[in-house]
Design a protein around this motif. Structure first.
Motif, PDB file in Angstrom:
ATOM      1  N   UNK A  55     -17.556 -16.433  13.337  1.00 51.32           N
ATOM      2  CA  UNK A  55     -17.952 -15.210  14.050  1.00 51.32           C
ATOM      3  C   UNK A  55     -17.998 -14.006  13.107  1.00 51.32           C
ATOM      4  N   UNK A  56     -18.060 -14.263  11.812  1.00 50.71           N
ATOM      5  CA  UNK A  56     -17.997 -13.202  10.809  1.00 50.71           C
ATOM      6  C   UNK A  56     -18.980 -12.073  11.073  1.00 50.71           C
ATOM      7  N   UNK A  57     -20.183 -12.430  11.516  1.00 49.97           N
ATOM      8  CA  UNK A  57     -21.218 -11.400  11.647  1.00 49.97           C
ATOM      9  C   UNK A  57     -20.981 -10.435  12.806  1.00 49.97           C
ATOM     10  N   UNK A  58     -19.951 -10.691  13.611  1.00 49.59           N
ATOM     11  CA  UNK A  58     -19.616  -9.743  14.689  1.00 49.59           C
ATOM     12  C   UNK A  58     -18.873  -8.521  14.162  1.00 49.59           C
ATOM     13  N   UNK A  59     -18.476  -8.552  12.885  1.00 50.75           N
ATOM     14  CA  UNK A  59     -17.605  -7.498  12.360  1.00 50.75           C
ATOM     15  C   UNK A  59     -18.229  -6.816  11.147  1.00 50.75           C
ATOM     16  N   UNK A  60     -17.862  -5.553  10.978  1.00 53.18           N
ATOM     17  CA  UNK A  60     -18.334  -4.815   9.808  1.00 53.18           C
ATOM     18  C   UNK A  60     -17.555  -5.260   8.564  1.00 53.18           C
ATOM     19  N   UNK A  61     -16.231  -5.197   8.650  1.00 53.11           N
ATOM     20  CA  UNK A  61     -15.370  -5.602   7.530  1.00 53.11           C
ATOM     21  C   UNK A  61     -14.379  -6.655   8.016  1.00 53.11           C
ATOM     22  N   UNK A  62     -14.060  -7.603   7.161  1.00 54.28           N
ATOM     23  CA  UNK A  62     -13.036  -8.597   7.488  1.00 54.28           C
ATOM     24  C   UNK A  62     -11.988  -8.602   6.370  1.00 54.28           C
ATOM     25  N   UNK A  63     -10.730  -8.453   6.764  1.00 56.18           N
ATOM     26  CA  UNK A  63      -9.617  -8.432   5.804  1.00 56.18           C
ATOM     27  C   UNK A  63      -8.647  -9.553   6.172  1.00 56.18           C
ATOM     28  N   UNK A  64      -8.219 -10.309   5.181  1.00 54.76           N
ATOM     29  CA  UNK A  64      -7.240 -11.381   5.390  1.00 54.76           C
ATOM     30  C   UNK A  64      -5.890 -10.912   4.850  1.00 54.76           C
ATOM     31  N   UNK A  65      -4.840 -11.152   5.603  1.00 52.43           N
ATOM     32  CA  UNK A  65      -3.490 -10.762   5.184  1.00 52.43           C
ATOM     33  C   UNK A  65      -2.614 -12.006   5.168  1.00 52.43           C
ATOM     34  N   UNK A  66      -1.929 -12.231   4.065  1.00 49.82           N
ATOM     35  CA  UNK A  66      -1.070 -13.406   3.967  1.00 49.82           C
ATOM     36  C   UNK A  66       0.047 -13.162   2.960  1.00 49.82           C
ATOM     37  N   UNK A  67       1.112 -13.930   3.086  1.00 50.89           N
ATOM     38  CA  UNK A  67       2.249 -13.666   2.197  1.00 50.89           C
ATOM     39  C   UNK A  67       2.002 -14.180   0.779  1.00 50.89           C
ATOM     40  N   UNK A  68       1.709 -15.458   0.644  1.00 50.80           N
ATOM     41  CA  UNK A  68       1.566 -16.017  -0.716  1.00 50.80           C
ATOM     42  C   UNK A  68       0.361 -15.421  -1.408  1.00 50.80           C
ATOM     43  N   UNK A  69       0.553 -14.999  -2.632  1.00 50.44           N
ATOM     44  CA  UNK A  69      -0.578 -14.492  -3.394  1.00 50.44           C
ATOM     45  C   UNK A  69      -1.380 -15.656  -3.945  1.00 50.44           C
ATOM     46  N   UNK A  70      -2.670 -15.635  -3.690  1.00 47.94           N
ATOM     47  CA  UNK A  70      -3.531 -16.729  -4.129  1.00 47.94           C
ATOM     48  C   UNK A  70      -3.730 -16.698  -5.636  1.00 47.94           C
ATOM     49  N   UNK A  71      -3.950 -15.498  -6.150  1.00 48.63           N
ATOM     50  CA  UNK A  71      -4.290 -15.356  -7.567  1.00 48.63           C
ATOM     51  C   UNK A  71      -3.004 -15.134  -8.359  1.00 48.63           C
ATOM     52  N   UNK A  72      -2.885 -15.853  -9.481  1.00 52.35           N
ATOM     53  CA  UNK A  72      -1.722 -15.666 -10.361  1.00 52.35           C
ATOM     54  C   UNK A  72      -2.173 -14.978 -11.625  1.00 52.35           C
ATOM     55  N   UNK A  73      -1.517 -13.890 -11.964  1.00 54.30           N
ATOM     56  CA  UNK A  73      -1.901 -13.191 -13.194  1.00 54.30           C
ATOM     57  C   UNK A  73      -0.787 -13.254 -14.227  1.00 54.30           C
ATOM     58  N   UNK A  74       0.254 -14.015 -13.937  1.00 49.87           N
ATOM     59  CA  UNK A  74       1.341 -14.128 -14.896  1.00 49.87           C
ATOM     60  C   UNK A  74       1.947 -15.514 -14.803  1.00 49.87           C
TER      61      UNK A  74
END
Lengths: 240, 279
Positions: free
Chosen positions: B183-202
Motif C-alpha cells: 500500500x506504499x503509494x497511499x502515502x507521501x513518506x514512509x519511515x521504518x523504525x526499529x531497534x537493531x541497526x541494519x548498517x554497521x559502520x564499525x
C-alpha cells in the motif's frame, strides 16, 4: 545445460595440457528461514584446480523458491596457497563472493582467511569486506533515476570456523561439528554464528559423499536468542 | 598480526558482551517469547487500538530517541519536556526502553503513559525482552509491531514500527511488512523504525540482523522508496544514504551517556528531514 556450462568453466580455468589435480563438488541444499517465505532449494557447483602449493576455485549457486531471490544467487572465485608446508601448514585464501539478491540488489564480499588443521580440528580465521550495490539500470526502471548513493561498504567483519571431527581428518568416514559464520556461498556477520553438523564418507578413492545440517539462530550469545532458519545440504566431491 | 589478535578478542566477546548485571544470560540461548509470538500478540492488540495522528498543517514534527535503558529517567524527562514545548506530535523510542526488569517497566509506564500533548510510540529492543520482559512490555505498552499514520493537509505519512529485539523480524512480521508496503503509494513518506541497526559502520561485538534478512530488507526498502529507516542499538550516531533511503542510527539516551541526543524529524509535503539535537 548445467553440465555444458560446467565443462566450459573447466576448460576456461584449466586448459588442456596443464598438470595438477582437478576436484569438483556438486551439492543440493534445501532449507527455510524467516525471509525465505517457505522451503527453498539450491544447486551448488564448485570446481577447483590445484597445482603444487596453489589452487584456484570457482563456484556457482542457483536458487529456487526463495522469496524475491533471483535464480543465480551466488558466484565465487577463490585462490589459495599453502605456507610453511613443512612445519605448520597454513592455507591462505583470497575469495570473492558475489551474491545477487534481485535485479536491484547485490552483495559482494572480499575475504582473506588463514586455515590450519590438526588431527581432529580445523580452524579458519580471517576478515571480510562486504559491499551492497543497487543497480543503476534497475533504479531507472523503477523510476528512481535520481538516486546517487548506490553502495554501502560494511566495515571489516570477522570470519571464523572451528570444526571438530570425531575421527582423524582424512578418515574413510567422519562426523563433524562446526561453529562458523560462513559457508561456501554465505558470509554472515561475525556476531551471527551458525552451527553445522556434518557427515562424510569416502565411497571410492576419488569420490566422497557428504551431508550437513545447518542451524541459524538469531541473536544467539548476544541478544535475546530466537530461531532464524535451517538448511540441509548433501552432495558429492570427486577429483581426478 | 594486530588484526588477527583483535579478531581473536572479538571472537571471545561473542560469547557474552560483558559480565553485566543487566544481561539475561538465559536469554542469550533461549527466548521465552519468540518474535512470531510477539507479532501475533501485537496484532491482537492492534485490532483494538489504531494509531493515527491528524495535524492541521502541511508540516509536523516528531522526536525520535532510543536506548533509554530505564533505570535512570533524567535524560528522558528532559526530552519529554522538549517534546511538549516544541509542538512535536509524537515521541518515539526505538527500543531498549528499559533493562527488562519489572520495576523498570513500571517506572517507564508512569512516565510514558502519562497524559501528554504528543503521542508516544515505542518498540522493543533486546534489553526490553530480557528477564521475561515481553510480558511487562505488552501489559504496559501493548504492541511492538504496528503502523502509525500521520494525516496532514493533503497527505498522509506512514511510520512502520518493527520488533527486532531478538535479532530477526521472524517469518510472520516479515510477511506483514511486505503486505503493508503493497500500500506504499497511499502515502507521501514512509519511515521504518526499529531497534537493531541494519548498517554497521564499525567493528562491533553487538549483533545485527542476519545477512539473508539484510538482503531482503535492503531490497524491499529501496524498491518501495522508504524515506528513512530509524534505528538504535549501537549507542553511536551514524547516517548512510542508500538509494532513496536514509539509514539513521541514533545516539543512546541513557543517563550516563556523554553523547546523549535525540533526533528531530520534520515531515510534510516536501519530504522528511532530520537533525540531531544534543542534550
Amino acid at each position: 545445460m548445467k553440465h555444458i556450462l560446467l565443462y566450459l568453466l573447466i576448460v576456461f580455468l584449466f586448459p588442456p595440457g596443464s598438470i595438477g589435480q582437478i576436484a569438483f563438488s556438486d551439492y543440493y541444499t534445501f532449507g527455510s528461514n524467516a525471509v525465505s517465505e517457505g522451503l527453498y532449494f539450491q544447486d551448488n557447483i564448485l570446481a577447483r584446480y590445484a597445482y603444487g602449493k596453489f589452487s584456484l576455485g570457482a563456484g556457482v549457486q542457483l536458487t529456487a523458491g526463495y522469496s524475491d531471490q533471483q535464480l543465480l544467487s551466488g558466484l565465487l572465485l577463490e585462490g589459495t596457497t599453502t605456507l610453511f608446508a613443512d612445519r605448520f601448514p597454513v592455507v591462505v585464501s583470497l575469495l570473492f563472493l558475489r551474491r545477487p539478491y534481485s535485479r536491484l540488489l547485490s552483495e559482494n564480499n572480499f575475504s582473506l582467511t588463514v586455515q590450519h588443521r590438526w588431527k581432529h580440528l580445523e580452524l579458519i580465521l580471517g576478515n571480510n569486506i562486504r559491499i551492497w550495490r543497487l543497480s543503476r539500470n534497475e533504479m531507472r526502471q523503477l523510476g528512481m533515476s535520481g538516486a546517487t548513493d548506490l553502495g554501502i561498504t560494511e566495515y571489516r567483519n570477522l570470519v571464523y570456523r572451528l570444526t571438530w571431527y570425531l575421527k582423524p581428518i582424512g578418515s574413510v568416514w567422519n562426523l563433524s561439528l562446526s561453529l562458523t559464520d560462513f559457508d561456501d556461498f554465505l558470509i554472515q556477520r561475525g556476531t551471527n554464528p551458525m552451527l553445522a553438523f556434518g557427515f562424510e564418507k569416502v565411497l571410492q578413492p576419488d569420490l566422497e559423499l557428504f551431508s550437513q545440517l545447518w542451524y541459524q539462530g538469531a541473536g544467539m550469545f548476544n541478544l535475546q536468542a530466537d530461531y532464524f532458519g535451517f538448511y540441509f545440504k548433501t552432495g558429492i566431491r570427486w577429483q581426478f | 598480526m594486530a588484526i588477527l589478535k583483535r579478531n581473536h578478542l572479538l571472537l571471545l566477546l561473542l560469547f557474552g558482551t560483558s559480565c553485566d548485571k543487566n544481561l539475561d544470560y538465559k536469554g542469550l540461548f533461549y527466548s521465552e517469547s519468540a518474535v512470531n509470538l510477539r507479532y501475533e500478540e501485537s496484532m491482537v492488540w492492534n485490532r483494538a487500538h489504531s494509531r493515527e495522528i491528524t495535524v492541521q498543517d502541511t508540516v509536523y514534527k516528531m522526536i525520535f530517541t532510543g536506548d533509554t535503558h530505564i533505570g535512570g529517567v533524567s535524560n528522558l524527562n528532559k526530552v519529554m519536556e522538549i517534546a511538549a514545548a516544541s509542538g512535536a506530535v509524537c515521541l518515539a523510542i526505538a527500543g531498549d526502553i528499559t533493562t527488562g526488569r519489572p520495576d523498570d517497566f513500571a517506572r517507564a509506564a508512569v512516565l510514558l503513559n502519562a497524559t501528554a500533548p504528543y503521542e508516544v510510540a515505542l518498540t522493543t529492543g533486546n534489553h526490553d525482552l530480557f528477564f521475561g520482559g515481553w510480558q511487562w512490555y505488552y501489559r504496559y505498552f501493548g504492541s511492538s509491531v504496528y503502523t502509525l499514520k500521520v494525516h496532514y493537509i493533503q497527505n498522509t505519512d506512514l511510520f512502520i514500527f518493527l520488533d527486532t529485539g531478538s535479532g530477526t523480524l521472524g517469518s510472520l512480521q516479515y510477511a506483514w511488512l511486505k503486505d503493508e508496503l503493497l500500500k506504499r503509494n497511499n502515502y507521501r513518506n514512509v519511515v521504518v523504525v526499529t531497534h537493531l541497526n541494519l548498517i554497521r559502520n564499525l567493528m562491533t561485538s553487538t549483533t545485527n540482523l542476519l545477512v539473508q534478512e539484510m538482503n531482503a530488507l535492503l531490497d524491499l526498502f529501496a524498491r518501495n522508496r522508504i524515506s528513512m529507516v530509524i534505528m538504535a542499538h549501537d549507542h553511536a550516531r551514524y547516517t548512510e544514504r542508500f538509494g532513496n533511503t536514509t539509514y539513521i542510527t541514533l545516539d543512546a539516551l541513557v543517563d550516563d551517556d556523554p553523547d546523549a541526543s535525540y533526533l528531530m524529524l520534520t515531515g510534510g509535503t516536501k519530504g522528511v528531514t532530520y537533525r540531531f539535537v544534543e542534550l
